[in-house]
Structure formats: C-alpha cells, structure tokens
Scaffold this motif. Structure first.
Motif, PDB file in Angstrom:
ATOM      1  N   ILE A   1       0.836  -1.210   0.000  1.00 46.49           N
ATOM      2  CA  ILE A   1       0.000   0.000   0.000  1.00 46.49           C
ATOM      3  C   ILE A   1       0.869   1.258   0.000  1.00 46.49           C
ATOM      4  N   ILE A   2       1.853   1.307   0.910  1.00 45.80           N
ATOM      5  CA  ILE A   2       2.694   2.511   0.976  1.00 45.80           C
ATOM      6  C   ILE A   2       3.493   2.670  -0.321  1.00 45.80           C
ATOM      7  N   ALA A   3       4.067   1.545  -0.809  1.00 44.77           N
ATOM      8  CA  ALA A   3       4.870   1.626  -2.039  1.00 44.77           C
ATOM      9  C   ALA A   3       4.007   2.097  -3.202  1.00 44.77           C
ATOM     10  N   THR A   4       2.755   1.647  -3.240  1.00 45.83           N
ATOM     11  CA  THR A   4       1.855   2.061  -4.317  1.00 45.83           C
ATOM     12  C   THR A   4       1.611   3.563  -4.270  1.00 45.83           C
TER      13      THR A   4
ATOM     14  N   VAL B   1       2.697   8.694  -6.818  1.00 43.15           N
ATOM     15  CA  VAL B   1       2.951  10.143  -6.791  1.00 43.15           C
ATOM     16  C   VAL B   1       4.245  10.462  -7.537  1.00 43.15           C
ATOM     17  N   ILE B   2       5.325   9.758  -7.165  1.00 40.98           N
ATOM     18  CA  ILE B   2       6.620  10.034  -7.795  1.00 40.98           C
ATOM     19  C   ILE B   2       6.554   9.743  -9.296  1.00 40.98           C
ATOM     20  N   GLY B   3       5.956   8.603  -9.651  1.00 41.99           N
ATOM     21  CA  GLY B   3       5.887   8.215 -11.057  1.00 41.99           C
ATOM     22  C   GLY B   3       5.097   9.192 -11.892  1.00 41.99           C
TER      23      GLY B   3
ATOM     24  N   PHE C   1      11.220  -0.178  -7.559  1.00 38.50           N
ATOM     25  CA  PHE C   1      10.895  -0.930  -8.770  1.00 38.50           C
ATOM     26  C   PHE C   1       9.464  -0.708  -9.254  1.00 38.50           C
ATOM     27  N   CYS C   2       8.637  -0.058  -8.442  1.00 41.88           N
ATOM     28  CA  CYS C   2       7.264   0.239  -8.883  1.00 41.88           C
ATOM     29  C   CYS C   2       7.184   1.497  -9.755  1.00 41.88           C
ATOM     30  N   ILE C   3       8.076   2.461  -9.504  1.00 38.35           N
ATOM     31  CA  ILE C   3       7.983   3.753 -10.198  1.00 38.35           C
ATOM     32  C   ILE C   3       7.933   3.609 -11.728  1.00 38.35           C
TER      33      ILE C   3
ATOM     34  N   MET D   1       2.665  -5.601  -8.566  1.00 37.73           N
ATOM     35  CA  MET D   1       4.103  -5.893  -8.623  1.00 37.73           C
ATOM     36  C   MET D   1       4.667  -6.058  -7.218  1.00 37.73           C
ATOM     37  N   SER D   2       4.227  -5.204  -6.317  1.00 37.32           N
ATOM     38  CA  SER D   2       4.742  -5.236  -4.955  1.00 37.32           C
ATOM     39  C   SER D   2       4.276  -6.514  -4.245  1.00 37.32           C
TER      40      SER D   2
END
Lengths: 268, 381
Positions: A66-69, A74-76, A141-143, A198-199
């Motif tokens: 959840i946090i990584a998403t 946002v960053i992506g 790796f999600c970005i 992915m995460s």
C-alpha cells in the motif's frame, strides 16, 4: 485443422493452469497428504490464520504494497509530467532510463539494492536492512510501471487544457489538479494497480532487501518451505493467486474501458 | 473615435531556440476595439497573443495593461481570457461546468454563477445545453461553449487564437457575424489572430499585418486594402499587380515607359517605387484605345467575374472583369489616377505581384478567398 488448434490450446492451458489447479484443490484437502484426497475441509485456512509468522508476514506485505503504491504513484506521475515537459531528445533518454529497470534481471536489481543498503548502513549507520529497505526497494521498482502507464495519457491530453484553466484564473497547481489530473486519471489508476500487483508479487528483490526483522509473505513462504511443506502454504498460495488475479482483471477492465476515449481523442 | 489605450506592447523581442519570433514589436490597442493580427503562419501573431495572455514572457520589452506593467503578473491574474485554437474545453466537465469554471475558481456565489451561465449560454445560442457532455457537441457548438466560458469571466480583453479555423466555410461565415455582434454588444476589446485576410477585413476595426516577427502595417481594413504600405501587404491582402515604377514628381509616375497621373505625393524626384494596381480596378477597352495593350494568356471563370491573365511586354497582370475575352485576344487597358497606388520600395520589392507563375500560385491560394475578399471589401466601404 480446427480440432488440432483446439487440442493445442487445451494443452497450453493445461500446462499453465494444472499446477495452480492442483494447488487450489489440495488447499481444501482434509489431510496432510499431497497425493491422496481425503475430503473437503477449510482446516488449512483456519491454521493459516492462526499462524503468527504468516500473519505478520501478510501484514508486512500489505503495508509495504500500500505505501509503495501510494509513494510510487505520486513520484511516477510527477516523473512522467517532468519527462513530458523537457525537450524531446532529453525526454527520450529519460524514458529509456525509466524503462531499463523493468527489463533488468530482478536478481541484479535485488543484489544492487542490497549492496547499496549495506554500503549506506556500514558508512552511516542508517537504513539497517529491514522494513525501511524493503519499502524503499519496492517503491524503486514500482515507479517505472507508473511512469509507463501515465505517459501515454499525458501524450493524448490537449496541452491547451492546462493553459485554459490558468487563463480562467486558476493558479498553476490548482489548474493541474482540476484539469490535468482528471485527464490522466485512468493512467494513474492503472499505474497504481500495477504497482500494487508488482509489490504483492515480488520475491527476488524482497529476498535481498528485507532484513530478518521484517519479511514479506513470499520470503516467509520460501523460508517455511525450506523447513517443512504444509498444506497451509497451499491455502496461502491460493489466496495470493486469487488476489493477484482479481487485480489483473481490474487493470484489464480499466484499460479496455479507457480505450474508446483514446480513439476519440485521436480523431479530434 | 480613439478611446483610451488598454494594452500597449513596447519594443517586444522574443526568440525561441535562437530564432527571433518577434523583433522590436510596438502595438497600442484601444479599449473596446476589435483588433486583428493577420499574417502567414510563423509571422509571430500567435506569440504576440500569448504574450498578452501571459503564456510567453518576452526576452525584452514591456507589456502594459491600463498603463501598468504586466511583466510580473502571471497568466491567472490577468484580466484577459483566451479562446484557444482547438477550444480546449474540459472534457470531464459538462457544458455548464465548463462555463462556470472561472467563476467557481473565483468563489462567486451559486445563484450568481447559475444566472451568468444561463445568460452566457443564451448569448451564444446554446440555451438548454447545460448538462450536455462536451464530446456530444459539434465543432460549432464547442466553439460557442468556448466563447461562453471565456466571456463568463467578464474579461476586459478577449484573446482569440484562430477560433474559426476548424469550422467549415458556411459555419465560419455565420460565426464571424456572431462574434462581431457579441463584441459590439458587450463593448469589450477583442484581439483576434488569423491568417485569413477575408476574416480580418470583414470583422476588424483595426488590422495589424505581420510578417517575420514585425508589424508591416496597422490600419483600418479599408486603409490596408486601398493603401498597402509595401509589396508584402499588397500581395497578402487580396490580389495585386505590383510593378517597378519611377516617381517623376508629385502625382506623376512612370512605368512600362509611359507616364500616368496618380494621387500619391511626397516622394523624392525620380525615386524608384512599387506601383500597385488591383485587378478589379482595371478597365478593359479595345486595343487601339488603351493606355497599354497586351495579350490574354489565360482565363478562369470565377462566378462573379472572369480572372484574366494578360501579358504586357513579358509582365503578366491579373485583371478581374465581368466580360469574357478569349485567350490570345489583344486588349487595351485604361488606368485612372485613382486606380494607381504608389508604395516605397521595401525588402519585399520584386518578390510579389507578378502573375507569370500564376498557375502554381493559384494552387497555393484557397480559391474562395479571392472572391470573398472583394465581397468583404465592398461590404466595408
């Protein structure tokens, strides 16, 4: 010819899904055996939800996902806007830099991240391998996946929309949220779902970057399997398979849904 | 006639990637005026508009609004609104929400917003379209929503960037009339960018002809058409035969080895000049009675008139006449003093106004414009 192609298709699907089917069936088996069917039961699911180790790993997996998403979305999204706004040549270079980690073997990414975290820990004492490093590597790796989903939406969007909002008195940041975000929202949502999948799915990179203190599900299962294989794992794998399947279906529906508007946008 | 200035551009220079787009541009626009920036693509007209809108900041020079320098004023704080080339309506909002967008940003109260939206939709003939989705509207209707959305903000100045370019000819002509009426009834300043000379002549109070980042001429549509300042303007606005001539004294010019009376004065003795003769001003007479004689080389029927290309000693003229003269017939022409217009030589001299290569030029020009220009010019005079 037609029957031949049907048989061929049948074989392919059998190879693809038979193992998963076996796993799902035996997750409901009322026995420790992985060969003999002893009748339907939910006991492995019950045991699964009593297993502290697995529950805490599930907690880690979900909270990291959840946090990584959120962070990577946002960053992506910002990165995609940035890439779009620089000149074309630089944009192409940046996009290639973005795409590279996706084709890079995961084990290389995993080891590279591990070495980096170890180096930082040794020199500064910060970032002890654990939850933080796991989360950071997942965000990393999600970005690229988010960027890749948002980019085409930005390309389709009318560049004058933002200017029109500013022209009507909207300050720049608010104009972006009021006009550009709705335009690229389908891309942002697909990107976020993709990042989440992915995460959830990741094992290789997590194996190298999670410390002993906080391991996610895939790493925990790997460790468990080394000791003993219990049908609990079947139950757990079935649940994970189901979750990822639902997410993938959702992503596909979203992409199909946004397809007609894409065509409409071009014909203008 | 001239009220106070609302916008004033002083010595504006802009470069993109080292290329000068605007070069020392000066322009004053009066309050309530309909001003058109007219020129070929790449002449800097859209850049000028974007400078006023606040989307481009000049490298040097100043923009004044009501006498105040706008250098540090960002686009969203300017009292101008823009109608963009492809409308740029917000596709995720319906008609009403599009029109109300600006007012909601300013947090006006709901009753006022509703009233203004209805008023604006009435103004652009879209009553009852409040809840329609943007993508269900035709091009013309989208154009109207864009106008309503910009005007709902109650701007002092409305900027229009080729607003009719995407519409078909019939609709374009209707919208020209409507825009002009809206401008008159609201009494606000319109700054209109187009490459269509017919549009410029029929709608504007003032036309600003631009090329190569510079203003070539500023004037009323009649001035621009009847008294072009150089060969570029003469050629860009309507059709022109442009010849080399020598000004012998005031009111006497020589070309093709003959002296003609004209109405222009103020040139040096024996000054080389460009002579402009509009194709519709030339009277055809039998060969023996003409000031000049030539041979017809091509005739095209244009509906209202015949476009006749006539060879005078190797220099081809275009003559528009309602009488038919077949190819190879020898004709004479008579030029009255008021048919001859004298211009100073410029960088454009020799580039335009010879119809020798007419067939190619013909393809480049949108045919209808030739006829429409005249209609428009007549309507204005």
């Amino acid at each position: 010819m037609k029957t031949l192609s049907r048989i061929y298709n049948g074989i392919i699907f059998a190879f693809l899904y038979a193992p998963i089917l076996v796993l799902i069936v035996f997750s409901f088996n009322d026995s420790k055996s992985r060969v003999v069917w002893n009748g339907f039961s939910l006991r492995w699911y019950e045991e699964l939800f009593r297993d502290e180790e697995i529950l805490s790993a599930l907690g880690v997996t979900l909270s990291v996902a959840i946090i990584a998403t959120i962070v990577s979305t946002v960053i992506g999204t910002l990165a995609a806007i940035g890439i779009r706004s620089v000149n074309r040549r630089l944009g192409r270079v940046l996009l290639a830099v973005n795409n590279f980690p996706m084709v890079n073997p995961e084990i290389v990414t995993g080891i590279a991240l591990m070495l980096l975290f170890v180096f930082i820990y040794r020199t500064t004492g910060l970032l002890q391998p654990g939850y933080a490093t796991l989360l950071l590597s997942h965000i990393t790796f999600c970005i690229p996946y988010v960027v890749l989903q948002v980019m085409p939406k930005l390309r389709q969007a009318n560049p004058h929309l933002y200017e029109a909002a500013v022209d009507l008195g909207c300050p720049p940041v608010s104009a972006f949220f009021k006009v550009m975000v709705p335009e690229i929202l389908p891309g942002i949502i697909t990107g976020a779902l993709m990042a989440f999948t992915m995460s959830l799915d990741d094992f290789v990179i997590s194996l190298f970057t999670s410390g002993a203190s906080s391991q996610n599900l895939s790493v925990t299962i790997y460790a468990m399997v080394k000791r003993r294989v219990t049908p609990e794992i079947n139950a757990l794998s079935t649940l994970m398979f189901g979750a990822v399947l639902i997410l993938l279906v959702l992503i596909n529906i979203l992409q199909i849904h946004s397809e007609p508007s894409r065509k409409g946008g071009k014909s203008k | 006639m001239h009220t106070k200035e609302i916008i004033s551009l002083k010595d504006i220079t802009v470069s993109f990637d080292g290329e000068k787009v605007l070069d020392g541009l000066n322009l004053n626009i009066s309050d309530g005026e309909f001003v058109t920036l007219l020129g070929p693509s790449g002449c800097g007209k859209t850049t000028t508009l974007r400078i006023i809108g606040g989307f481009v900041f000049p490298d040097s020079g100043n923009v004044f609004f009501d006498g105040k320098d706008m250098a540090d004023l960002p686009a969203h704080k300017r009292q101008v609104n823009t109608i963009f080339q492809r409308y740029a309506l917000f596709p995720h909002l319906n008609v009403e929400d599009n029109v109300a967008f600006g007012m909601r940003v300013q947090r006006k109260d709901k009753a006022e917003i509703r009233e203004t939206v209805d008023h604006m939709l009435k103004l652009v003939n879209l009553v009852g379209f409040n809840k329609r989705r943007i993508d269900t509207l035709s091009g013309g209707q989208q154009q109207r929503v864009a106008i309503a959305r910009a005007l709902a903000n109650n701007p002092r100045v409305l900027l229009l960037d080729e607003p009719l370019a995407a519409l078909d000819l019939k609709l374009r002509k209707d919208m020209q009339v409507e825009l002009k009426n809206i401008q008159k009834s609201l009494g606000i300043t319109f700054i209109y960018v187009t490459h269509d000379q017919e549009e410029a002549l029929s709608m504007s109070d003032t036309v600003v002809v631009m090329d190569n980042g510079k203003i070539q001429q500023i004037g009323t549509p009649q001035d621009i058409y009847n008294e072009p300042q150089n060969a570029f303007v003469a050629d860009f606005i309507g059709e022109s035969n442009i010849l080399d001539g020598i000004m012998h004294e005031d009111y006497l010019v020589e070309f093709f080895g003959r002296k003609f009376r004209c109405l222009d004065a103020g040139f040096d003795k024996k000054e080389p000049v460009d002579v402009v003769i509009r194709p519709e001003d030339i009277d055809i007479v039998p060969a023996d009675k003409g000031d000049l004689t030539g041979t017809v080389t091509a005739v095209t029927f244009k509906g209202v008139h015949f476009e006749t290309i006539v060879d005078f000693k190797g220099f081809k003229w275009m003559i528009q006449t309602t009488d038919y003269y077949p190819v190879d017939s020898v004709i004479g022409i008579v030029l009255n003093p008021e048919d001859i217009h004298i211009m100073k030589k410029s960088e454009y001299s020799g580039e335009f106004g010879d119809y020798s290569s007419y067939s190619e030029e013909f393809d480049e020009m949108a045919n209808p414009e030739i006829d429409l220009t005249e209609d428009a010019a007549e309507a204005e005079t």
